[in-house]
Every structure is written in C-alpha cells, then in structure tokens.
Design a protein around this motif. Structure first.
Motif, PDB file in Angstrom:
ATOM      1  N   GLU A  45       0.665  -1.584  -0.114  1.00 49.71           N
ATOM      2  CA  GLU A  45       0.084  -0.370   0.171  1.00 49.71           C
ATOM      3  C   GLU A  45       1.170   1.148   0.107  1.00 49.71           C
ATOM      4  O   GLU A  45       1.165   1.566   1.387  1.00 49.71           O
ATOM      5  N   GLY A  46       1.484   1.706  -1.248  1.00 50.01           N
ATOM      6  CA  GLY A  46       1.860   2.986  -0.942  1.00 50.01           C
ATOM      7  C   GLY A  46       3.108   2.573  -1.643  1.00 50.01           C
ATOM      8  O   GLY A  46       4.180   1.861  -2.099  1.00 50.01           O
ATOM      9  N   PHE A  47       4.505   4.029  -1.986  1.00 47.78           N
ATOM     10  CA  PHE A  47       5.426   3.590  -3.002  1.00 47.78           C
ATOM     11  C   PHE A  47       6.581   2.214  -1.629  1.00 47.78           C
ATOM     12  O   PHE A  47       7.179   2.102  -2.358  1.00 47.78           O
ATOM     13  N   SER A  48       6.308   3.447  -0.298  1.00 53.60           N
ATOM     14  CA  SER A  48       7.704   2.063   0.474  1.00 53.60           C
ATOM     15  C   SER A  48       7.793   0.957   0.377  1.00 53.60           C
ATOM     16  O   SER A  48       8.148   0.009   0.108  1.00 53.60           O
ATOM     17  N   ASP A  49       6.532   0.527   0.191  1.00 59.26           N
ATOM     18  CA  ASP A  49       5.769  -0.370   0.193  1.00 59.26           C
ATOM     19  C   ASP A  49       6.156  -1.991  -0.838  1.00 59.26           C
ATOM     20  O   ASP A  49       6.981  -2.697  -1.278  1.00 59.26           O
ATOM     21  N   GLY A  50       5.634  -1.151  -2.073  1.00 61.66           N
ATOM     22  CA  GLY A  50       6.129  -1.532  -3.777  1.00 61.66           C
ATOM     23  C   GLY A  50       7.918  -2.121  -3.680  1.00 61.66           C
ATOM     24  O   GLY A  50       7.865  -2.681  -4.605  1.00 61.66           O
ATOM     25  N   ALA A  51       8.310  -0.565  -3.497  1.00 63.54           N
ATOM     26  CA  ALA A  51      10.361  -0.333  -3.638  1.00 63.54           C
ATOM     27  C   ALA A  51      10.037  -2.213  -2.689  1.00 63.54           C
ATOM     28  O   ALA A  51      11.326  -2.721  -3.181  1.00 63.54           O
ATOM     29  N   ALA A  52      10.324  -2.290  -1.620  1.00 63.76           N
ATOM     30  CA  ALA A  52      11.081  -3.298  -0.804  1.00 63.76           C
ATOM     31  C   ALA A  52      10.069  -4.926  -1.319  1.00 63.76           C
ATOM     32  O   ALA A  52      10.503  -5.378  -1.598  1.00 63.76           O
ATOM     33  N   ALA A  53       8.980  -4.748  -1.793  1.00 63.69           N
ATOM     34  CA  ALA A  53       8.366  -5.943  -2.386  1.00 63.69           C
ATOM     35  C   ALA A  53       9.419  -6.334  -3.634  1.00 63.69           C
ATOM     36  O   ALA A  53       9.565  -7.123  -3.916  1.00 63.69           O
ATOM     37  N   ALA A  54       8.989  -5.113  -4.488  1.00 65.53           N
ATOM     38  CA  ALA A  54       9.956  -5.721  -6.042  1.00 65.53           C
ATOM     39  C   ALA A  54      11.510  -5.775  -5.755  1.00 65.53           C
ATOM     40  O   ALA A  54      11.798  -6.634  -6.379  1.00 65.53           O
ATOM     41  N   HIS A  55      11.461  -5.125  -4.297  1.00 62.53           N
ATOM     42  CA  HIS A  55      13.375  -5.633  -4.543  1.00 62.53           C
ATOM     43  C   HIS A  55      12.826  -7.812  -3.970  1.00 62.53           C
ATOM     44  O   HIS A  55      14.034  -8.545  -5.136  1.00 62.53           O
TER      45      HIS A  55
END
Length: 238
Positions: A45-55
């Motif tokens: 939910e949001g950019f920071s979650d997305g960045a961590a999950a993408a990694h």
C-alpha cells in the motif's frame, strides 16, 4: 507446463485465497502454482511497500531461474505491477502484471473503465501506470474504496461498502467496466458483476489467461536491449 503466480507481498493467507479463487479456471495446457515473497511487507500500500516488495520479487525470480526451475511464465499478483520490469530482466518467459492485464481486458469490453483500489495512497501509483500503458483515454477514474488490503480477507461486511462506492464511481464517471484494483478483491468479482450489471475484471485470472496464450503461441520476453551491447553492461557512464 506450469504458470507461476507470485504474490509479491508476504501474506500466506492471501496467497491461499488467490489459489482457491482460481480452482475453477480451465487451462488447456497449463497448471498453476502459487508462491509469495515471505520477507515482503504483508500488504503493498504505497510506494515504500512497493519498493521493498519489488526487491524481494526480483530476488525470488532470479534465484528460481538460476536453480533451473522451469516455468511457462510468471503472473505478478499485485495490481501496482510491482517488480514486473525487474523480473523480466531475469527471464525469457512472459511476465505479466495483473494491473496491466486487467486494464487491457477492460478496454476491450467498453469505451471506458473505472478502477476501484484499496487506499488513497495507491491511487497515484495506478494513475502513473495507466499513463505508461497508454490507457488514459480509456480510464474514467481511479478510486479508493478505503478498505485496507488485509481487511479484504474474511470480512464479508466490506462487500456492501465496495458495492456502494463502485456503483457511485461508475455512475458519476459514466464507466462501462469495473476493474478490481487489488488481487484480494478477486473473491467479489462474480457477485459485483451480478449486482452492478457491468463487466467486472479480476486481474489475476486475466493475467493467467494472457500468460497461457503467450506460452501457447511460443512468445517470450524480448531480450533485444539486454543482449545488444553486453560488453557495455558494466561500463560506467561518462
């Protein structure tokens, strides 16, 4: 041949719900397996979650490919299409995000579609993707239901809220198709379609069908840019 559906978040229960929701799918030449990224945030939910999950998603795909585990293609089961581009760099097979798949399907079924997501902080991410996919002229709007991702599991009372906000969004923006903007909403697809009287698109099943079709046609992810100048891959920029 197996299609691998990856939930980029760290929720085992949501991944199980996705698997159960796809039990009735008819695939001529493929079976399905469902995985999740255990070290990722429990919801994206949001950019920071997305960045961590993408990694974590890219790391999972990379190690899977290095281990020689064959798959006909990957479905990334997050509507933000988290880590899709990174995953494509590691594999030959198709990698399809449920966000793009759902919106492409919606554009074939009506002149305009509405996306209903979870929280407001997901709206700008989806809007950015819509611009990138060239679908701005087909999207009548992206709206937040204000139902958090994890609240989609096992809370049937939220269906009434989802129905109300979806009906309002479709009516106010003259939308002809509703796109479910979160994989966790898949459980409501059939009931919403019946209650709203318009096509309702579940991105998970849409993406699975696209990957199956690409696999059947023998089409893979292009490696033209990856292999054009291999000797420059590690050179520093001037």
């Amino acid at each position: 041949m197996t299609i691998t559906v990856i939930n980029p978040n760290g929720s085992a229960s949501m991944t199980k719900h996705l698997e159960q929701g796809c039990n009735d799918m008819v695939l001529s030449h493929h079976t399905l397996e469902f995985q999740y990224c255990a070290n990722s945030p429990l919801s994206i939910e949001g950019f920071s979650d997305g960045a961590a999950a993408a990694h974590h998603l890219a790391d999972y795909v990379k190690h899977r490919e290095q281990s020689g585990m064959y798959t006909a293609g990957y479905v990334v089961a997050c509507f933000d299409d988290t880590g899709v581009d990174a995953a494509r760099e590691y594999v030959q097979c198709p990698v399809v995000g449920i966000g793009e798949a759902a919106m492409q399907f919606a554009s074939l079924l009506g002149s305009s579609f509405v996306v209903m997501t979870t929280l407001q902080r997901s709206v700008p991410i989806i809007e950015r993707n819509i611009e990138r996919y060239g679908l701005r002229h087909r999207c009548a709007g992206v709206f937040a239901s204000n139902i958090p991702v994890l609240a989609l599991e096992g809370k049937p009372n939220n269906y009434d809220k989802m129905l109300t906000v979806s009906r309002e969004a479709l009516s106010n923006r003259f939308g002809e198709v509703l796109v479910l903007g979160c994989a966790g909403m898949s459980q409501w697809q059939e009931k919403l379609q019946e209650d709203l009287g318009v096509p309702v698109i579940d991105g998970v099943k849409s993406a699975i069908k696209i990957v199956a079709a690409l696999s059947d046609l023998g089409l893979n992810t292009s490696k033209a840019l990856s292999y054009a100048y291999p000797e420059q891959k590690h050179e520093s920029m001037p």
